[in-house]
Write a protein that holds these residues in place. Structure first.
Motif, mmCIF file in Angstrom:
data_model
loop_
_atom_site.group_PDB
_atom_site.id
_atom_site.type_symbol
_atom_site.label_atom_id
_atom_site.label_comp_id
_atom_site.label_asym_id
_atom_site.label_seq_id
_atom_site.Cartn_x
_atom_site.Cartn_y
_atom_site.Cartn_z
ATOM 1 N N TYR A 27 0.835 -1.206 0.000
ATOM 2 C CA TYR A 27 0.000 0.000 0.000
ATOM 3 C C TYR A 27 0.870 1.257 0.000
ATOM 4 O O TYR A 27 0.631 2.197 -0.767
ATOM 5 C CB TYR A 27 -0.913 -0.022 1.232
ATOM 6 C CG TYR A 27 -1.592 1.286 1.531
ATOM 7 C CD1 TYR A 27 -2.744 1.656 0.864
ATOM 8 C CD2 TYR A 27 -1.067 2.148 2.492
ATOM 9 C CE1 TYR A 27 -3.366 2.861 1.140
ATOM 10 C CE2 TYR A 27 -1.680 3.355 2.769
ATOM 11 C CZ TYR A 27 -2.826 3.710 2.094
ATOM 12 O OH TYR A 27 -3.439 4.901 2.370
ATOM 13 N N GLY A 28 1.907 1.272 0.852
ATOM 14 C CA GLY A 28 2.769 2.442 0.917
ATOM 15 C C GLY A 28 3.552 2.655 -0.360
ATOM 16 O O GLY A 28 3.695 3.791 -0.829
ATOM 17 N N MET A 29 4.080 1.582 -0.940
ATOM 18 C CA MET A 29 4.830 1.719 -2.187
ATOM 19 C C MET A 29 3.930 2.174 -3.332
ATOM 20 O O MET A 29 4.366 2.945 -4.197
ATOM 21 C CB MET A 29 5.499 0.390 -2.542
ATOM 22 C CG MET A 29 6.672 0.039 -1.653
ATOM 23 S SD MET A 29 7.634 -1.350 -2.303
ATOM 24 C CE MET A 29 6.458 -2.684 -2.144
ATOM 25 N N ALA A 30 2.699 1.723 -3.330
ATOM 26 C CA ALA A 30 1.779 2.170 -4.376
ATOM 27 C C ALA A 30 1.502 3.665 -4.253
ATOM 28 O O ALA A 30 1.425 4.378 -5.259
ATOM 29 C CB ALA A 30 0.480 1.378 -4.302
ATOM 30 N N ASN A 31 1.370 4.158 -3.031
ATOM 31 C CA ASN A 31 1.152 5.587 -2.836
ATOM 32 C C ASN A 31 2.371 6.408 -3.227
ATOM 33 O O ASN A 31 2.247 7.571 -3.628
ATOM 34 C CB ASN A 31 0.793 5.869 -1.372
ATOM 35 C CG ASN A 31 -0.626 5.475 -1.058
ATOM 36 O OD1 ASN A 31 -1.434 5.252 -1.961
ATOM 37 N ND2 ASN A 31 -0.946 5.385 0.221
ATOM 38 N N GLU A 32 3.572 5.831 -3.111
ATOM 39 C CA GLU A 32 4.799 6.511 -3.510
ATOM 40 C C GLU A 32 5.095 6.340 -4.996
ATOM 41 O O GLU A 32 6.153 6.764 -5.469
ATOM 42 C CB GLU A 32 5.980 5.971 -2.689
ATOM 43 C CG GLU A 32 5.955 6.333 -1.220
ATOM 44 C CD GLU A 32 6.175 7.805 -0.967
ATOM 45 O OE1 GLU A 32 6.960 8.418 -1.721
ATOM 46 O OE2 GLU A 32 5.560 8.349 -0.034
#
Length: 579
Positions: free
Chosen positions: A446-451
Motif C-alpha cells: 500500500y505504501g509503495m503504491a502511494n509513492e
C-alpha cells in the motif's frame, strides 16, 4: 461568516493561527446555517456553556451545544491551548480499539519506564531542526487508513511481531551450527538489533508514513531503482518469515495432535486463513495479535520456569554452555558463530515491520521510540534466557534434529507439563508471526503504491473495511509459492539475509538524512550507532556467515521478480506520460 462546529474545524483554525474572538469563515468549512453573531461580552474568557436553560434559549440562534469545547466559536487563548484541546478531543473520540483490547493489555507504566531507560542509555533525545521550542506535529488525517493503534497496543504489537517462529522453530538449527554455546548468537543478534532499531526510531519520527525502509531509501538516495529493490526485499523478507511460520505450524508441533494431512497443504490453508483475517481490518488483526502475543509469552515463561526448576533441582549440564560445535582453526570457529548468529537473527526480525503501521498509529512520532526499544529489550532478554535453558537441559544434537526444539525442552524438564498443551501454545505463537508478517507486507505494498513505486492498483482499499485488499491478495499468493518450495531453516535464513542487507542501507540512510531537517521534534540516535549497525549488518550478510547456497538462490529469484515488476511499473507510467 459562520462559526466552526466540530473538532476538525477547531484544528484547522488553530493551524491557521486564529485567536481571540476570531471565528471561522464560511468559505473554509462550507456551513449553510447559523449566521455569525458577536460573542456576548459576559462570556469573554469564560466557559462557553451557559449555566441556565434560559441563557441557552436566548442565544439559540447562534449557540449549538456540543459534547466538548465548541471550537473557534469562542475565545482561543493560544495555539498551544488549542493543540492540547485538539489532542484531548482526538484521544476521547478515538479510543474504541484500546477500550476493546484493554483487558488484554499487560504492558503499562512499567514498560514506559523501561523504554525510557533504554532511550536514555542510548543517549538519544527528541530534537528539532527549527529550535528547541518546536512542538511535535499534530495528528494528520491525510491518510486513507484508520488511526486505531495506541501506545500500549503498539508495544504489544512490536513484541508479538518479534516473538514467534524464530525462537519456537529455529533454535535447534542455531544449536546445530554453534553447539552448546547456544546463547552467544542470541547475544550478538540482540546487539545488532538494538543498533538498527535506533536508526528506525529516528527515521520513523522524521517521516511517520507507511513504506518504511523504502521511503527512507528514496529520501536519502533518490534512486528509484534502489528504492524499489529495498522495498521489495523488505516485503519478501516478511513473506519468507510468514512462510517459515506456516512450515513450523505444519511440523512437529502439529504432529503432537495429528499427522494425517500433508504438511504443505496445511501450510497453504494456513496462509489463506490469515489473508481472510487481514481483509477484516487492522482493528480485528491487532486485537487478535494482542491475544496471541499473551499466549506466546506464556509459552516462553513456561520454558523459563522449567529452567529455573532445573537449576534449583541440580539438573542439566552447565558444561554444555561453553561447548562449540566447530573444530579446527579460529576461522572455522568464527564462521560457525557468524553463521549461527545470522540464522538466529531471524528471531529478532519484526521491529522494522512496525514502522509500516505509522499511518495507523496515534501520534507516531512519540509512540514509536518507546514501543520499539521496549519490544527489542523484552524479547532479547527472553531469547537469551530461553537459549540458556535449552542448552542446559537438552543436547544440541537433539535440538538440531527437531522442528519443535522447545517441545524437547518441555519433555526433558523436571516439571510434569503436558507436551500437547505446550504444542498448542507453540501453534498460536507461529500463527501470530505469520499474521503480523502478512499484515506488514500488505501495508508495505500500500505504501509503495502511494509513492508510485508499484502500480497504483496495489494501493486500493476496501470501501467499508479500509484495508489494502489488492496488496493482501498479492502477498498471499507469493507466500503460497514460498511455502510450496522451502523448509523452515532455508526460509528463516532467507529472511535474515534479506533484512540484513536492508538494515545496512537503512543505517547508512539515517546518516545521509541528517542533512534533511524537519520542522518537528523527533528522536535522534547517536551517530556511532548507525555506523556500527551498518558494519555488523554487512558482516552477517556476507559469505563469512557460511550460509547455504540455496539461500542466495532463493533471494536472487525473489529479486528477479521484483526487478520485473519495477520495469513493468515504469512502462505503465511512461505510457500514461507520468514516467
Amino acid at each position: 461568516m459562520y462559526p466552526a462546529r466540530n473538532l476538525t474545524e477547531k484544528r484547522r483554525c488553530a493551524s491557521q493561527g486564529r485567536s481571540g474572538r476570531t471565528v471561522c469563515p464560511a468559505e473554509d468549512h462550507g456551513h449553510p446555517w447559523t449566521p455569525l453573531r458577536t460573542l456576548p461580552p459576559r462570556w469573554e474568557g469564560k466557559s462557553p456553556h451557559p449555566r441556565t436553560a434560559g441563557a441557552r434559549q436566548r442565544d439559540r440562534h447562534w449557540y449549538r451545544p456540543v459534547r466538548r469545547w465548541p471550537a473557534c466559536r469562542f475565545q482561543v487563548t493560544s495555539p498551544a491551548v488549542v493543540a492540547a484541546a485538539t489532542r484531548d478531543g482526538v484521544e476521547e473520540t478515538g479510543t474504541s480499539l484500546n477500550e476493546g483490547a484493554k483487558a488484554s493489555l499487560t504492558v503499562g507504566r512499567a514498560s514506559e519506564s523501561l523504554s525510557g531507560s533504554v532511550v536514555n542509555a542510548l543517549g538519544g533525545a527528541f530534537v528539532s531542526a527549527t529550535g528547541s521550542d518546536a512542538t511535535a506535529p499534530e495528528r494528520q488525517d491525510d491518510t486513507a487508513l484508520r488511526r486505531a493503534i495506541g501506545p500500549k497496543l503498539l508495544v504489544l504489537f512490536v513484541i508479538g511481531d518479534i516473538l514467534g517462529t524464530g525462537i519456537y522453530a529455529t533454535t535447534g538449527q542455531v544449536a546445530g551450527k554453534v553447539g552448546g554455546a547456544l546463547w552467544l548468537p542470541f547475544v550478538i543478534g540482540f546487539v545488532v538489533a538494538i543498533l538498527t532499531a535506533a536508526s528506525y526510531v529516528e527515521l520513523v519520527g522524521k517521516y511517520p508514513k507507511a513504506a518504511g525502509a523504502a521511503l527512507y531509501t528514496q529520501k536519502a538516495f533518490k534512486v528509484p531503482f534502489l528504492t524499489f529493490i529495498v522495498a521489495f526485499m523488505v516485503m519478501c523478507s516478511g513473506l519468507s518469515s510468514a512462510s517459515a511460520a506456516a512450515r513450523a505450524f505444519s511440523g512437529d508441533y502439529l504432529a503432537e495432535f495429528t499427522d494425517f494431512f500433508p504438511p504443505t497443504l496445511i501450510a497453504v490453508l494456513f496462509i489463506l486463513a490469515l489473508a481472510a483475517l487481514n481483509l477484516r481490518g487492522v482493528s480485528e488483526s491487532v486485537k487478535t495479535n494482542v491475544v496471541l502475543t499473551v499466549v506466546e509469552l506464556t509459552g516462553l515463561l513456561i520454558i523459563l520456569t522449567i529452567g529455573a526448576w532445573a537449576v534449583l533441582s541440580g539438573d542439566g549440564e552447565p558444561s554444555r554452555l561453553g561447548e562449540f560445535q566447530a573444530e579446527g582453526t579460529g576461522f572455522a570457529l568464527m564462521t560457525s558463530v557468524l553463521g549461527a548468529t545470522a540464522l538466529g537473527f531471524f528471531a529478532f526480525v519484526g521491529f522494522e515491520d512496525s514502522v509500516n503501521m505509522a499511518e495507523e498509529t496515534k501520534d507516531p512520532v512519540r509512540t514509536f521510540p518507546r514501543a520499539i526499544f521496549t519490544g527489542v529489550v523484552v524479547t532479547g532478554t527472553i531469547y537469551i534466557l530461553v537459549a540458556l535453558v535449552s542448552s542446559l537441559l537438552v543436547d544440541y544434537r537433539v535440538l538440531e534434529d527437531s522442528s519443535g526444539p522447545l517441545l524437547e525442552v518441555v519433555k526433558a524438564g523436571g516439571l510434569d507439563f503436558p507436551p500437547k498443551l505446550f504444542a498448542l501454545i507453540a501453534l498460536f505463537a507461529v500463527t501470530n508471526s505469520a499474521l503480523i508478517n502478512i499484515m506488514m507486507a500488505s501495508r508495505l505494498c500500500y505504501g509503495m503504491a502511494n509513492e508510485r513505486i508499484l502500480p497504483r492498483a496495489l494501493g486500493r482499499v476496501l470501501p467499508r473495511r479500509r484495508t489494502p485488499v489488492v496488496g493482501i491478495v498479492f502477498v498471499s499468493l507469493l507466500a503460497i509459492g514460498l511455502v510450496s518450495t522451502g523448509e523452515i531453516e532455508g526460509l528463516g535464513d532467507t529472511t535474515a539475509f534479506l533484512l540484513l542487507c536492508v538494515f545496512a542501507v537503512v543505517n547508512i540512510a539515517v546518516l545521509v538524512l541528517r542533512r534533511d531537517p524537519v520542522d518537528h521534534q523527533h528522536f535522534r540516535t547517536p551517530t556511532v550507532l548507525p555506523v556500527l549497525g551498518a558494519l555488523t549488518s554487512l558482516i552477517l550478510a556476507s559469505p563469512l556467515s557460511d550460509r547455504p547456497a540455496n539461500v542466495y538462490i532463493r533471494a536472487g529469484v525473489l529479486l528477479a521478480i521484483g526487478i520485473g515488476l519495477w520495469g513493468l511499473n515504469k512502462l505503465v507510467l511512461r505510457a500514461r506520460g507520468e514516467g
